[in-house]
Design an enzyme around this catalytic site. Structure first.
Site, PDB file in Angstrom:
ATOM      1  N   ASN A   8       0.657  -1.164   0.221  1.00  0.00           N
ATOM      2  CA  ASN A   8      -0.501  -0.399   0.157  1.00  0.00           C
ATOM      3  C   ASN A   8       1.026   1.669   0.177  1.00  0.00           C
ATOM      4  O   ASN A   8       1.792   1.975   0.717  1.00  0.00           O
ATOM      5  CB  ASN A   8      -0.638  -0.236   1.467  1.00  0.00           C
ATOM      6  CG  ASN A   8      -2.036   1.097   0.904  1.00  0.00           C
ATOM      7  OD1 ASN A   8      -1.477   2.294   0.934  1.00  0.00           O
ATOM      8  ND2 ASN A   8      -3.384   0.721   1.773  1.00  0.00           N
ATOM      9  N   ARG A  19       4.813  18.262   0.607  1.00  0.00           N
ATOM     10  CA  ARG A  19       5.770  20.354   0.325  1.00  0.00           C
ATOM     11  C   ARG A  19       4.635  19.494  -0.904  1.00  0.00           C
ATOM     12  O   ARG A  19       4.772  18.598  -1.865  1.00  0.00           O
ATOM     13  CB  ARG A  19       6.855  19.583   0.188  1.00  0.00           C
ATOM     14  CG  ARG A  19       7.221  19.297   1.648  1.00  0.00           C
ATOM     15  CD  ARG A  19       7.110  21.328   2.121  1.00  0.00           C
ATOM     16  NE  ARG A  19       8.676  20.955   3.039  1.00  0.00           N
ATOM     17  CZ  ARG A  19       7.455  20.818   4.512  1.00  0.00           C
ATOM     18  NH1 ARG A  19       7.280  20.138   4.667  1.00  0.00           N
ATOM     19  NH2 ARG A  19       8.549  21.180   5.249  1.00  0.00           N
ATOM     20  N   HIS A  44      -5.813   3.760  -2.154  1.00  0.00           N
ATOM     21  CA  HIS A  44      -6.908   4.443  -1.611  1.00  0.00           C
ATOM     22  C   HIS A  44      -6.809   5.532  -1.828  1.00  0.00           C
ATOM     23  O   HIS A  44      -6.585   6.654  -1.343  1.00  0.00           O
ATOM     24  CB  HIS A  44      -6.659   3.868   0.252  1.00  0.00           C
ATOM     25  CG  HIS A  44      -8.051   4.215   0.526  1.00  0.00           C
ATOM     26  ND1 HIS A  44      -8.930   3.277   0.824  1.00  0.00           N
ATOM     27  CD2 HIS A  44      -9.289   4.896  -0.203  1.00  0.00           C
ATOM     28  CE1 HIS A  44     -10.062   3.822   1.986  1.00  0.00           C
ATOM     29  NE2 HIS A  44     -10.386   4.774   0.849  1.00  0.00           N
ATOM     30  N   ARG A  46      -8.774   9.031  -1.443  1.00  0.00           N
ATOM     31  CA  ARG A  46     -10.064  10.313  -1.111  1.00  0.00           C
ATOM     32  C   ARG A  46     -10.631  11.127  -1.790  1.00  0.00           C
ATOM     33  O   ARG A  46      -9.397  10.755  -2.869  1.00  0.00           O
ATOM     34  CB  ARG A  46      -9.180   9.860   0.408  1.00  0.00           C
ATOM     35  CG  ARG A  46      -9.377   8.492   1.162  1.00  0.00           C
ATOM     36  CD  ARG A  46      -8.413   8.266   2.798  1.00  0.00           C
ATOM     37  NE  ARG A  46      -8.587   7.570   3.488  1.00  0.00           N
ATOM     38  CZ  ARG A  46      -9.908   6.936   3.398  1.00  0.00           C
ATOM     39  NH1 ARG A  46     -10.655   7.680   3.959  1.00  0.00           N
ATOM     40  NH2 ARG A  46      -9.209   6.154   4.377  1.00  0.00           N
ATOM     41  N   HIS A  51      -3.316  11.187   0.212  1.00  0.00           N
ATOM     42  CA  HIS A  51      -2.836  11.196   0.458  1.00  0.00           C
ATOM     43  C   HIS A  51      -2.591  10.565  -1.165  1.00  0.00           C
ATOM     44  O   HIS A  51      -2.076  10.999  -2.586  1.00  0.00           O
ATOM     45  CB  HIS A  51      -2.034   9.549   0.759  1.00  0.00           C
ATOM     46  CG  HIS A  51      -3.786   9.088   1.550  1.00  0.00           C
ATOM     47  ND1 HIS A  51      -4.347   8.749   0.396  1.00  0.00           N
ATOM     48  CD2 HIS A  51      -4.208   8.720   2.297  1.00  0.00           C
ATOM     49  CE1 HIS A  51      -5.015   8.233   1.203  1.00  0.00           C
ATOM     50  NE2 HIS A  51      -6.259   8.515   2.316  1.00  0.00           N
ATOM     51  N   GLU A  76      -9.066   0.350  -3.419  1.00  0.00           N
ATOM     52  CA  GLU A  76      -9.662  -0.019  -2.671  1.00  0.00           C
ATOM     53  C   GLU A  76     -10.374   1.985  -2.152  1.00  0.00           C
ATOM     54  O   GLU A  76      -9.640   2.646  -2.154  1.00  0.00           O
ATOM     55  CB  GLU A  76      -9.100  -0.559  -1.230  1.00  0.00           C
ATOM     56  CG  GLU A  76      -7.813   1.029  -0.309  1.00  0.00           C
ATOM     57  CD  GLU A  76      -7.657  -0.166   0.845  1.00  0.00           C
ATOM     58  OE1 GLU A  76      -7.241   0.692   1.818  1.00  0.00           O
ATOM     59  OE2 GLU A  76      -7.550  -1.141   0.639  1.00  0.00           O
ATOM     60  N   THR A 106      -8.456   6.070   8.398  1.00  0.00           N
ATOM     61  CA  THR A 106      -8.115   4.961   7.541  1.00  0.00           C
ATOM     62  C   THR A 106      -9.411   4.536   8.349  1.00  0.00           C
ATOM     63  O   THR A 106      -9.997   4.489   8.779  1.00  0.00           O
ATOM     64  CB  THR A 106      -7.229   4.457   8.595  1.00  0.00           C
ATOM     65  OG1 THR A 106      -6.288   3.570   7.822  1.00  0.00           O
ATOM     66  CG2 THR A 106      -7.220   4.152  10.224  1.00  0.00           C
ATOM     67  N   HIS A 200      -4.112  -4.474   7.767  1.00  0.00           N
ATOM     68  CA  HIS A 200      -4.692  -3.684   7.994  1.00  0.00           C
ATOM     69  C   HIS A 200      -3.357  -3.623   9.738  1.00  0.00           C
ATOM     70  O   HIS A 200      -3.760  -4.788  10.266  1.00  0.00           O
ATOM     71  CB  HIS A 200      -5.918  -3.224   8.794  1.00  0.00           C
ATOM     72  CG  HIS A 200      -5.707  -1.342   8.970  1.00  0.00           C
ATOM     73  ND1 HIS A 200      -6.762  -0.525   8.606  1.00  0.00           N
ATOM     74  CD2 HIS A 200      -5.844  -0.658  10.115  1.00  0.00           C
ATOM     75  CE1 HIS A 200      -6.301   0.566   8.576  1.00  0.00           C
ATOM     76  NE2 HIS A 200      -6.172   0.643  10.107  1.00  0.00           N
ATOM     77  N   ASP A 201      -2.698  -2.908  10.175  1.00  0.00           N
ATOM     78  CA  ASP A 201      -1.818  -3.076  11.419  1.00  0.00           C
ATOM     79  C   ASP A 201      -0.979  -4.304  11.253  1.00  0.00           C
ATOM     80  O   ASP A 201      -0.730  -4.804  12.111  1.00  0.00           O
ATOM     81  CB  ASP A 201      -2.542  -3.010  12.320  1.00  0.00           C
ATOM     82  CG  ASP A 201      -3.046  -1.088  12.572  1.00  0.00           C
ATOM     83  OD1 ASP A 201      -1.963  -0.126  12.145  1.00  0.00           O
ATOM     84  OD2 ASP A 201      -3.662  -0.923  13.165  1.00  0.00           O
ATOM     85  N   HIS A 224       1.231   0.971   6.417  1.00  0.00           N
ATOM     86  CA  HIS A 224       1.434   1.747   6.964  1.00  0.00           C
ATOM     87  C   HIS A 224       2.712   0.910   7.820  1.00  0.00           C
ATOM     88  O   HIS A 224       3.727   1.357   8.197  1.00  0.00           O
ATOM     89  CB  HIS A 224       0.662   1.713   8.474  1.00  0.00           C
ATOM     90  CG  HIS A 224       0.880   2.464   9.857  1.00  0.00           C
ATOM     91  ND1 HIS A 224       1.548   4.283   9.508  1.00  0.00           N
ATOM     92  CD2 HIS A 224       1.241   2.553  10.910  1.00  0.00           C
ATOM     93  CE1 HIS A 224       1.534   4.786  10.694  1.00  0.00           C
ATOM     94  NE2 HIS A 224       1.667   3.970  11.689  1.00  0.00           N
TER      95      HIS A 224
END
EC number: 2.6.99.2
Length: 251
Positions: A8, A19, A44, A46, A51, A76, A106, A200-201, A224
């Site tokens: 991801n 920046r 992902h 958004r 991001h 996603e 998230t 996730h995590d 992450h």
């Protein structure tokens, strides 16, 4: 069978967006990840583009098509009309539908499959007609009925939300209990013919237990924890570490 690793890129894109500069280059790091052994890339996008930007999608599509044709692109997001059009324009191999509010930091929960059954069936049908595989974000709470409703939408896969499991890094006993519920959910899905993804995590430390409980896991999508490790080990070595944690024979 080892699970495939989809990297991801959202965390890298978020750092870039601090920046008005073109680095870190999202496609460049995607290239490093794929060259090091990742099987795909996940984004992902958004609505506020905080991001991944919409303009990143054709660049990443071209990266895969031109340099890594065996890899997969996974997009996603919540299925608004704008999101669905983005997917139809980009043609990812997989679309993972999540029930996020646009303001969420998230993804933090799976679909209420009973409440959204009709909506999801329509969306899944549209994406499948466009040649895309569909995965639905699902809570790994061991509820058989939810998985049955997910299967009725026509989706090919579910993606287990592993956030609570990943959050138990300091409580192994609780982590084991949550892992068993994830495993039960996965078993129900597999029995219904659904392939199972997870995300996730997830970390190098907690992936082996997940793989042991769900040895047929098809894919993990990780951003992450992988990006955090890349600060220490570099992107290429980090991808190799995660591939090994998924059971892949990476030198």
């Amino acid at each position: 069978m080892p699970a495939k690793l989809s990297v991801n890129l959202n965390a890298i894109a978020m750092l870039r967006n601090r920046r008005d500069l073109p680095w870190p280059d999202v496609a460049y790091f995607g290239h490093i990840a794929l060259a090091a052994g990742a099987s795909g890339l996940t984004v992902h996008p958004r609505p506020d583009q905080r991001h991944i930007r919409f303009s990143d999608l054709p660049v990443l599509r071209a990266l895969i098509d031109d340099s890594f044709p065996a890899a997969e692109f996974n997009i996603e997001g919540y299925p608004t009309e704008d999101f669905l059009v983005l997917c139809e324009e980009t043609q990812p191999e997989q679309v993972t539908l999540v029930p996020d509010d646009p303001s969420q930091a998230t993804s933090d929960h799976g679909w209420d499959f009973q409440k959204h059954a009709v909506f999801l069936k329509q969306v899944v049908g549209r994406l499948k007609a466009g040649g895309m595989r569909v995965s639905l974000f699902a809570d790994g709470d061991g509820e058989r009925e939810a998985v049955e409703l997910a299967a009725e939408t026509g989706a090919a896969r579910i993606e287990l939300y592993t956030g609570p499991y990943g959050g138990c890094f300091d409580d192994p006993q609780k982590g084991d209990a949550l892992l068993e519920k994830l495993g039960q959910t996965a078993d129900y899905a597999a029995a219904l013919g659904l392939a199972v993804n997870a995300g996730h995590d997830l970390t190098v430390a907690n992936l082996p237990k997940l793989m042991k409980r769900i040895p047929y896991l098809a894919e993990v999508s990780i951003g992450h924890g992988l990006t955090a490790d890349a600060l220490e080990y570099g992107m290429a070595e980090t991808v190799r570490r995660f591939c090994r944690a998924c059971g892949q024979a990476i030198s």
